[in-house]
Structure formats: structure tokens, C-alpha cells
Design a protein around this motif. Structure first.
Motif, short mmCIF file in Angstrom:
data_model
loop_
_atom_site.label_atom_id
_atom_site.label_comp_id
_atom_site.label_asym_id
_atom_site.label_seq_id
_atom_site.Cartn_x
_atom_site.Cartn_y
_atom_site.Cartn_z
N ASP A 1 4.67 8.76 -12.71
CA ASP A 1 4.74 7.38 -13.16
C ASP A 1 3.62 7.07 -14.15
OD1 ASP A 1 5.79 4.56 -12.86
OD2 ASP A 1 3.72 4.26 -12.15
N GLY B 1 10.66 7.14 -4.76
CA GLY B 1 11.21 7.11 -6.11
C GLY B 1 11.47 8.48 -6.69
N ASP C 1 13.15 2.74 -10.17
CA ASP C 1 13.73 3.08 -11.48
C ASP C 1 13.08 4.30 -12.11
OD1 ASP C 1 11.24 1.95 -11.94
OD2 ASP C 1 11.88 0.85 -13.73
N GLY D 1 8.31 2.23 -8.58
CA GLY D 1 9.51 1.56 -8.11
C GLY D 1 10.72 2.48 -8.14
#
Length: 520
Positions: free
Chosen positions: A399, A363, A328, A326
Motif C-alpha cells: 500500500d 486486503g 480496494d 482498505g
């Protein structure tokens, strides 16, 4: 009896009168490290059900070509899992999670752990420096001694002690000679420099194996534990490393040939998946399927093409399991490195540089981490800042690290990234902070490095000059009196290929303590 069966890569099965033990079995049909690594040659023809009916499974360390969760979760409930006791909790926690309710037993270094009531036992021999969580297994089965070195770079003194502990005889010594790491193949070197660095590392690895075997004189010495091959489109260009003449990694056939030439009085053998040796008689039984395989360059492309087709669905499933992150990602990246920066002031002082992360895909972005001695900071990259290291990888792989699905070292070993450093000097502390990421492990490294005794010293000669140096390497404790090469004003430690300038003591290719050499 007893019999040792090689099951691919670093995996062996030990069958004794009263037990069946597996050491470092890697059998997963989807490979390892984000589906990037695959067993070479393939071992999926073996009778997995029979192999997994083990009384004991010994796993040396947390690299996924040794610690295979696919294997662990398929073991019978009665199987007991043996691991080395390392300074930090990471390996124990990962193994316990994978083991479910199966018993996990940590073995202290050099402690004999009984495997039966007939005198058989196993112990673990970790590398001297706690920076490296690698350990060899010494197994005595029905009176026969087996030194399974896997990825551990033992010192000559450790290998000699193992032989003494086994009763003065090693019936089998298996050594990793492939040297499969992300350096140099993931670095952005020009072709000529890549070839030069690759060959230097290849020869250094073989010399290290030669030294250990010369010191111990086993009845049978076996190069094993790699290299892997690469089957999907993102990494299959790396299969050049398998070239028998100039590849970065040595296959067991090439290693055996080189070592036979350089230690002709020693018995050497090359084993493929399913090959077995009876330690009482020395008789070798060859697996008929593996006998059809050849490491030869001419056969490789067709073999890998068929292999990739067979595993395409499994690899696709692995890759699909890592979705894009995502928006963030940067915030979580910042929080992650802020946490790492608070773990050890000692490591921050030793790293002391800026690392740039180029994160591609949704991202992502370009971010700098400044490992300053007075504290770590994270920021968007500035064109005015010159980083010392650059790491480029996809956002979904980053991630997975930030969410704890995999460790930093898993990502590095996956080769699904590229790296650049200027100057071209390895920083062991950067890698150490990323791979350990816990205070106990980092504190153990600090205690080891700041508590070294350099009072025992030796004299070496080079280019007509003589130098007084400490006997043991300041990096990881190798005995430089027998574990080093002296040439061109430098001493090269064979354990980890660190090179020191004899005139100044400076480590030339890595961040390490000064050798404290002085001219006699």
C-alpha cells in the motif's frame, strides 16, 4: 587541513579552509527503509548539531541510507544541496520535496562545481549504464583529491579519469565493499546454496574494489558504506549476514584485512564513526566512543540487543505509521501495473515473464502480473500458471508503494519481503521498471543499450581455447580486459557479477544482451 571525518555508513564530513561539506550523511535515529536498516556501528553519539551546520550537502542517490530526509529537513536554510543529474526526475523530485525551501543543485557528470573561491570543487561520476542511478563524488578540497565512491560501481577507466582530473593524485579513495542488497538474503534458497551464493557475491565485491584501487593507486584506500544491522523482530534474523567468516556482507574490518592481503603495497585503513584523517599529514584521530566497538562475532549479539532496546520506540513509531490498507488494494495494484506497463515497450519485451505477488494481511491476495511483449495484464493467480518470479510481502508495505509513500526499490531494500525465481536468473529489466517507473529514465536505458558500439574487441583465453569478445560488457559497459575473471568456460564481469558463457555468449545468471563471443 583539509580533514575528512567518517560519520558512519557512507557518510563523510569534509572540512576545508572555506567550507564544511557533508556527503551522504545517514543519521536518522529510526534507521531507514521502514525502520529495517540501522547504522552499524551506531553513530548517534556524534555531535549532530555541529555536523549539520554545513555549507554543502552532497547526496549521491535516492537510497535512504544515503538520502536521509531526517538530515535534510534539519539543515540550515543557507545549506545548498548537491545531487547528480540523472536521466529521470525521481531523485530530483524527492530531494526537492524533502528540502523545503533549500536550494537543490543538479550537477552534470564530470562538470566541476566550485565549492569556494580558492579552487575547491566537486563533480559527480555516474555509472555508465543509466539503468543504475548511482554516482561517485570526486572532491578537490584545498588541493587534496577525494574519491567518494559510495554505491557506484565505477569502471577502471572512470576511476583513472577521476585521478587524472584531480591532478594525478587521489589522497583518499573510499569504496563500498559490503554489497548490502536483497539478493541473496531475501531469496528462498536452501541453506547450502545460500551460503555458496553469499560467499561468491562477497568475494566478487572485494575483487571489484581491489581492481579499482590497483588501477588508481590512491594514497589511502578505505572500505566503507555498510553493512547495516537489523533490529526489529521481522528482520533481525538477517543479522547472520554480518558474520565475519561466512556472512553475506563484509564489514570494513574484514574488507580491510582481505584487501591488505591481496594488495599489500597499498595503504588501507578502517574507520568508524567519528574517526578523522588529516589529508595534509595523513594523521588519523580515532573517536573514543567508536574505539570501544568491535565487529567481532563474539561481541555482536549483546551489542545488537542493547541497540534494539534503545531504538524500540523509534522503530515502533515507524511501523505504526503504516496502517493496513482498505479493500480496494487489488484495484489500485491493477491500476499501478497498468500504468507501468504503458511506460516502455522495450522493457516489456526484455522482461517477458509472469511475476506472482503473494500479498499477506488484510486486503491481500495472490495476483499475477504478466509482462508480455504485446502488453501487460493483471489477474488473480491461477494454479495452472507457473510464474517465473514470486514476491511475497505484507499488504501495508505494498500500500505504501501504491500511494507513493515509498518506491519499489525502498521496499526491496527494506528486506521486508521474500522472493523466489525459477529459473534462478536475475531480471534487471523487471527491477529497472519497478525502481525507475518513469518514461524518461526507461528511454535512457533503451537508448544506451540499443546504441552500443561493439566494434572494439579483445581476445581471451580459457581452457585451451581463445575467444573474440567485445571489450565492454553488454550489461553496463565494464572494461572486460581488466574488469573480469575468466574461468570454467565463462567470463565473469566484476562490476555487477554477470557471467557469460564464452562458447554461446549467453548470460547465465541474468537477463542481458548476448556477449556476441566467437571462438578464434
Amino acid at each position: 587541513m583539509p580533514t575528512v571525518t567518517f560519520i558512519g555508513h557512507a557518510g563523510v564530513a569534509v572540512d576545508a579552509t572555506a567550507f564544511h561539506l557533508l556527503a551522504d550523511p545517514w543519521l536518522a535515529p529510526d534507521g531507514a527503509f521502514l525502520g529495517a536498516w540501522h547504522q552499524y556501528p551506531r553513530n548517534d553519539h556524534l555531535d549532530v548539531a555541529a555536523l549539520l551546520g554545513a555549507d554543502w550537502v552532497a547526496v549521491s542517490h535516492e537510497h535512504l541510507d544515503h538520502f536521509d530526509p531526517w538530515v535534510i529537513e534539519r539543515l540550515p536554510a543557507r545549506t545548498r544541496i548537491l545531487i547528480p543529474c540523472y536521466p529521470g526526475p525521481a531523485f530530483r523530485e524527492r530531494m526537492t520535496a524533502a528540502a523545503g525551501g533549500r536550494q537543490v543543485i543538479e550537477i552534470q557528470p564530470w562538470d566541476k562545481f566550485p565549492l569556494d573561491n580558492r579552487g575547491s570543487w566537486i563533480t559527480v561520476i555516474p555509472e555508465l549504464s543509466p539503468m543504475c542511478h548511482d554516482a561517485a563524488f570526486l572532491i578537490v578540497a584545498d588541493g587534496r583529491g577525494i574519491l567518494h565512491c559510495n554505491d557506484a560501481r565505477l569502471t577502471a577507466a572512470q576511476a583513472r579519469r577521476a585521478k587524472h582530473m584531480a591532478g594525478g593524485r587521489l589522497d583518499l579513495m573510499a569504496l563500498q565493499t559490503s554489497g548490502a542488497s536483497w539478493h541473496p538474503i531475501c531469496y528462498e534458497y536452501p541453506a547450502a546454496e545460500m551460503a555458496e551464493v553469499s560467499m561468491a557475491k562477497r568475494v566478487s565485491k572485494l575483487r571489484a574494489a581491489q581492481r579499482l584501487v590497483r588501477q588508481t593507486g590512491p594514497e589511502l584506500a578505505v572500505p566503507f558504506a555498510g553493512p547495516p544491522c537489523f533490529l526489529d523482530a521481522e528482520v533481525d534474523h538477517l543479522n547472520w549476514v554480518l558474520g565475519q567468516e561466512d556472512g553475506a556482507f563484509c564489514d570494513p574490518e574484514i574488507s580491510t584485512a582481505w584487501l591488505r592481503e591481496h594488495l599489500p603495497g597499498q595503504r588501507w585503513e578502517c574507520f568508524k564513526p567519528g574517526d578523522a584523517v588529516d589529508l595534509d599529514t595523513g594523521e588519523i584521530t580515532r573517536d573514543p566512543v567508536s574505539a570501544e566497538f568491535s565487529f567481532a562475532d563474539a561481541d555482536r549479539d549483546a551489542y545488537l540487543k542493547r541497540y534494539a532496546a534503545d531504538r524500540a520506540d523509534a522503530i515502533a513509531a515507524v511501523l505504526a505509521d503504516y496502517p493496513e490498507p482498505g479493500p480496494d488494494l487489488f484495484d489500485r495494484f491493477t491500476a499501478h501495473f497498468t500504468y507501468l506497463g504503458g511506460l516502455s515497450d522495450y522493457f516489456l519485451r526484455q522482461i517477458a515473464m509472469i511475476v506472482r505477488f503473494e500479498i499477506t494481511g488484510p486486503g491481500g491476495g495472490v495476483w499475477d502480473v504478466d509482462f508480455a511483449p504485446d502488453g501487460l495484464t493483471v489477474s488473480a493467480a491461477s494454479p495452472d500458471v507457473r510464474p517465473h518470479y514470486r514476491i511475497t510481502t505484507a499488504a501495508r508495505w505494498l500500500d505504501a508503494v501504491l500511494t507513493g509513500r515509498m518506491a519499489w526499490e525502498d521496499l526491496l531494500i527494506s528486506f521486508r519481503l521474500s522472493l523466489y525465481r525459477d529459473p534462478d536468473v536475475y531480471n534487471d529489466y523487471l527491477v529497472g521498471l519497478l525502481k525507475h517507473a518513469n518514461a524518461p529514465a526507461l528511454s535512457a536505458v533503451e537508448a544506451y543499450e540499443t546504441g552500443r558500439d561493439e566494434s572494439e574487441r579483445i581476445t581471451v583465453a580459457c581452457d585451451g581455447a581463445r575467444y573474440d569478445i567485445p571489450r565492454y560488457c553488454p550489461h553496463a559497459g565494464e572494461d572486460l580486459s581488466i574488469g573480469a575473471v575468466v574461468r570454467d568456460g565463462q567470463i565473469h564481469c566484476l562490476a555487477h557479477n554477470f557471467a557469460f558463457d564464452l562458447a554461446t555468449g549467453e548470460c547465465l545468471n541474468a537477463r542481458a544482451a548476448n556477449l556476441t563471443s566467437r571462438r578464434c
